[in-house]
Design an enzyme around this catalytic site. Structure first.
Site, PDB file in Angstrom:
ATOM      1  N   LYS A  16       1.543  -7.839   3.248  1.00  0.00           N
ATOM      2  CA  LYS A  16       2.815  -8.379   2.736  1.00  0.00           C
ATOM      3  C   LYS A  16       4.010  -7.655   3.374  1.00  0.00           C
ATOM      4  CE  LYS A  16       1.866  -7.168  -1.549  1.00  0.00           C
ATOM      5  NZ  LYS A  16       0.600  -6.422  -1.322  1.00  0.00           N
ATOM      6  N   ARG A  91       4.995  -8.996  -9.954  1.00  0.00           N
ATOM      7  CA  ARG A  91       3.558  -8.711  -9.977  1.00  0.00           C
ATOM      8  C   ARG A  91       2.980  -8.692 -11.370  1.00  0.00           C
ATOM      9  NH1 ARG A  91       3.860  -4.084  -5.886  1.00  0.00           N
ATOM     10  NH2 ARG A  91       1.680  -3.631  -6.181  1.00  0.00           N
ATOM     11  N   ARG A 130      -3.743   3.083   7.197  1.00  0.00           N
ATOM     12  CA  ARG A 130      -2.300   2.795   7.284  1.00  0.00           C
ATOM     13  C   ARG A 130      -1.467   4.064   7.486  1.00  0.00           C
ATOM     14  NH1 ARG A 130       0.485  -0.599   2.670  1.00  0.00           N
ATOM     15  NH2 ARG A 130      -0.525   0.968   1.362  1.00  0.00           N
ATOM     16  N   ARG A 163       0.513   7.172   2.931  1.00  0.00           N
ATOM     17  CA  ARG A 163       1.019   7.058   1.567  1.00  0.00           C
ATOM     18  C   ARG A 163       0.064   7.752   0.611  1.00  0.00           C
ATOM     19  NH1 ARG A 163       2.820   0.891   0.612  1.00  0.00           N
ATOM     20  NH2 ARG A 163       1.704   1.276  -1.336  1.00  0.00           N
ATOM     21  N   ARG A 174      -5.805   0.605  -7.690  1.00  0.00           N
ATOM     22  CA  ARG A 174      -4.756  -0.376  -7.372  1.00  0.00           C
ATOM     23  C   ARG A 174      -5.354  -1.787  -7.266  1.00  0.00           C
ATOM     24  NH1 ARG A 174      -2.492   1.952  -2.151  1.00  0.00           N
ATOM     25  NH2 ARG A 174      -1.250   0.052  -2.072  1.00  0.00           N
TER      26      ARG A 174
HETATM   27  P1  AP5 Z   1       0.797  -3.693   4.650  1.00  0.00           P
HETATM   28  O1  AP5 Z   1       1.703  -4.687   5.295  1.00  0.00           O
HETATM   29  O2  AP5 Z   1       1.344  -2.330   4.387  1.00  0.00           O
HETATM   30  O3  AP5 Z   1       0.144  -4.305   3.325  1.00  0.00           O
HETATM   31  P2  AP5 Z   1       0.799  -4.630   1.911  1.00  0.00           P
HETATM   32  O4  AP5 Z   1       0.235  -5.927   1.452  1.00  0.00           O
HETATM   33  O5  AP5 Z   1       2.291  -4.531   1.988  1.00  0.00           O
HETATM   34  O6  AP5 Z   1       0.151  -3.459   1.077  1.00  0.00           O
HETATM   35  P3  AP5 Z   1       0.776  -2.411   0.024  1.00  0.00           P
HETATM   36  O7  AP5 Z   1      -0.263  -1.377  -0.179  1.00  0.00           O
HETATM   37  O8  AP5 Z   1       2.152  -1.950   0.469  1.00  0.00           O
HETATM   38  O9  AP5 Z   1       0.926  -3.311  -1.211  1.00  0.00           O
HETATM   39  P4  AP5 Z   1       1.069  -2.842  -2.665  1.00  0.00           P
HETATM   40  O10 AP5 Z   1       1.490  -4.109  -3.315  1.00  0.00           O
HETATM   41  O11 AP5 Z   1      -0.106  -2.169  -3.226  1.00  0.00           O
HETATM   42  O12 AP5 Z   1       2.161  -1.661  -2.572  1.00  0.00           O
HETATM   43  P5  AP5 Z   1       3.703  -1.589  -2.958  1.00  0.00           P
HETATM   44  O13 AP5 Z   1       4.361  -0.714  -1.989  1.00  0.00           O
HETATM   45  O14 AP5 Z   1       4.285  -2.937  -3.220  1.00  0.00           O
HETATM   46  O15 AP5 Z   1      -0.507  -3.599   5.589  1.00  0.00           O
HETATM   47  C1  AP5 Z   1      -1.565  -2.713   5.240  1.00  0.00           C
HETATM   48  C2  AP5 Z   1      -2.212  -2.184   6.533  1.00  0.00           C
HETATM   49  O16 AP5 Z   1      -2.812  -3.302   7.216  1.00  0.00           O
HETATM   50  C3  AP5 Z   1      -1.222  -1.570   7.538  1.00  0.00           C
HETATM   51  O17 AP5 Z   1      -1.808  -0.444   8.139  1.00  0.00           O
HETATM   52  C4  AP5 Z   1      -0.993  -2.687   8.570  1.00  0.00           C
HETATM   53  O18 AP5 Z   1      -0.714  -2.163   9.868  1.00  0.00           O
HETATM   54  C5  AP5 Z   1      -2.334  -3.391   8.550  1.00  0.00           C
HETATM   55  N1  AP5 Z   1      -2.218  -4.824   8.877  1.00  0.00           N
HETATM   56  C6  AP5 Z   1      -1.206  -5.669   8.524  1.00  0.00           C
HETATM   57  N2  AP5 Z   1      -1.441  -6.898   8.995  1.00  0.00           N
HETATM   58  C7  AP5 Z   1      -2.650  -6.825   9.651  1.00  0.00           C
HETATM   59  C8  AP5 Z   1      -3.430  -7.774  10.358  1.00  0.00           C
HETATM   60  N3  AP5 Z   1      -3.040  -9.065  10.497  1.00  0.00           N
HETATM   61  N4  AP5 Z   1      -4.611  -7.363  10.881  1.00  0.00           N
HETATM   62  C9  AP5 Z   1      -5.038  -6.070  10.755  1.00  0.00           C
HETATM   63  N5  AP5 Z   1      -4.330  -5.116  10.101  1.00  0.00           N
HETATM   64  C10 AP5 Z   1      -3.143  -5.503   9.551  1.00  0.00           C
HETATM   65  O19 AP5 Z   1       3.602  -0.854  -4.389  1.00  0.00           O
HETATM   66  C11 AP5 Z   1       3.207   0.491  -4.493  1.00  0.00           C
HETATM   67  C12 AP5 Z   1       3.270   0.922  -5.950  1.00  0.00           C
HETATM   68  O20 AP5 Z   1       4.625   0.828  -6.443  1.00  0.00           O
HETATM   69  C13 AP5 Z   1       2.447   0.074  -6.939  1.00  0.00           C
HETATM   70  O21 AP5 Z   1       1.103   0.491  -6.996  1.00  0.00           O
HETATM   71  C14 AP5 Z   1       3.206   0.334  -8.245  1.00  0.00           C
HETATM   72  O22 AP5 Z   1       2.906   1.594  -8.776  1.00  0.00           O
HETATM   73  C15 AP5 Z   1       4.658   0.362  -7.792  1.00  0.00           C
HETATM   74  N6  AP5 Z   1       5.284  -0.967  -7.816  1.00  0.00           N
HETATM   75  C16 AP5 Z   1       5.792  -1.637  -6.742  1.00  0.00           C
HETATM   76  N7  AP5 Z   1       6.290  -2.812  -7.123  1.00  0.00           N
HETATM   77  C17 AP5 Z   1       6.095  -2.906  -8.467  1.00  0.00           C
HETATM   78  C18 AP5 Z   1       6.369  -3.924  -9.421  1.00  0.00           C
HETATM   79  N8  AP5 Z   1       6.951  -5.079  -9.075  1.00  0.00           N
HETATM   80  N9  AP5 Z   1       6.003  -3.692 -10.706  1.00  0.00           N
HETATM   81  C19 AP5 Z   1       5.419  -2.526 -11.080  1.00  0.00           C
HETATM   82  N10 AP5 Z   1       5.122  -1.521 -10.220  1.00  0.00           N
HETATM   83  C20 AP5 Z   1       5.457  -1.729  -8.913  1.00  0.00           C
END
Ligand code: AP5
Length: 218
Positions: A16, A91, A130, A163, A174
């Site tokens: 994402k 989410r 990552r 991270r 997660r």
């Molecule tokens: P990446 O693009 O980083 O994946 P992502 O889907 O963004 O994964 P996240 O781990 O960031 O999502 P998340 O929702 O758990 O975390 P968030 O930061 O929102 O890609 C992942 C890897 O794959 C990278 O190494 C990339 O290079 C690779 N890749 C990408 N595309 C590829 C492809 N096509 N082929 C191969 N490899 C590829 O949230 C973190 C924390 O914050 C949560 O756990 C929670 O505690 C809090 N939080 C955030 N938002 C909220 C909310 N709305 N409500 C409550 N808590 C929240």
């Protein structure tokens, strides 16, 4: 495209953040990542960061009221007027309901969600490799998308870090939290005929192409 609110929906590691950043830089809309905003707040050690840190370290969600305040403020900013990519928000069902109400208040069209589908074993391998730039948040992968110089961001020269919530035990939690609290949003947006789904496997260019088609921008 104008004034759209596009939600990138999908489990941790689906891509994402990678895709939201690519699409945002192509069309000039902001990429609003609640995860990035929270990590910046944790680094700044202010009230929001101190409230959020424990939840994030455990792989749990930060409570809805904190997130809702944060999004309300961010969506009211001048740069969000034309259109936005939302990454990591909503989410939970209360967050999705709040977003619908906020968009009505702001006189905007309803949000559309695109689900990025990736099998579980691939999610785990993506998260374990990552690397993220601590300065500009650009995302890399040790194998599939490495930086030119090890440990250094190609884009800004910042330091690349793993991270803390990508530790194996936290990743498992997660994914469980996603299944329990975010997967119900698939039905929420499907019922409103506001959901499309794309295959998240393939090169980043291939996935971008599918997303553009899904959101009517190709
Ligand atoms: P990446 O693009 O980083 O994946 P992502 O889907 O963004 O994964 P996240 O781990 O960031 O999502 P998340 O929702 O758990 O975390 P968030 O930061 O929102 O890609 C992942 C890897 O794959 C990278 O190494 C990339 O290079 C690779 N890749 C990408 N595309 C590829 C492809 N096509 N082929 C191969 N490899 C590829 O949230 C973190 C924390 O914050 C949560 O756990 C929670 O505690 C809090 N939080 C955030 N938002 C909220 C909310 N709305 N409500 C409550 N808590 C929240």
């Amino acid at each position: 495209m104008n004034e759209k609110t596009i939600i990138l929906l999908g489990p941790p590691g689906a891509g994402k953040g990678t895709q939201a950043a690519r699409l945002a830089s192509e069309c000039g809309w902001p990429h609003i990542s609640t995860g990035d905003i929270l990590r910046a707040a944790v680094a700044a050690d202010g009230p929001l960061g101190r409230a959020a840190k424990g939840y994030m370290d455990r792989g749990e969600y930060v409570p809805d009221p904190l997130i809702i305040d944060l999004i309300r403020e961010r969506m009211a900013a001048a740069d969000a007027k034309g259109g936005v990519f939302l990454d990591g928000f909503p989410r939970t069902p209360p967050q999705a309901e709040m977003l619908d109400e906020l968009l009505v208040e702001l006189g905007r069209s309803p949000a559309e969600a695109v689900l990025v589908e990736v099998p579980r074993d691939e999610l785990i391998s993506r998260l374990s490799g990552r690397l993220t730039c601590e300065r500009c948040q650009h995302i890399y992968h040790l194998v599939s998308d490495p930086p030119r110089v090890s440990g250094i961001c190609d884009a800004c020269g910042g330091k690349l870090v793993q991270r803390s919530d990508d530790a194996p035990g936290t990743v498992v939690r997660r994914l469980e939290v996603y299944d329990e609290k975010t997967a119900p949003l698939i039905a929420f947006y499907e019922e409103g005929k506001r959901l499309s789904a794309v295959d998240g496997i393939g090169s980043q260019d291939q996935v971008s192409g599918r997303l553009k088609e899904a959101i009517g921008w190709s």
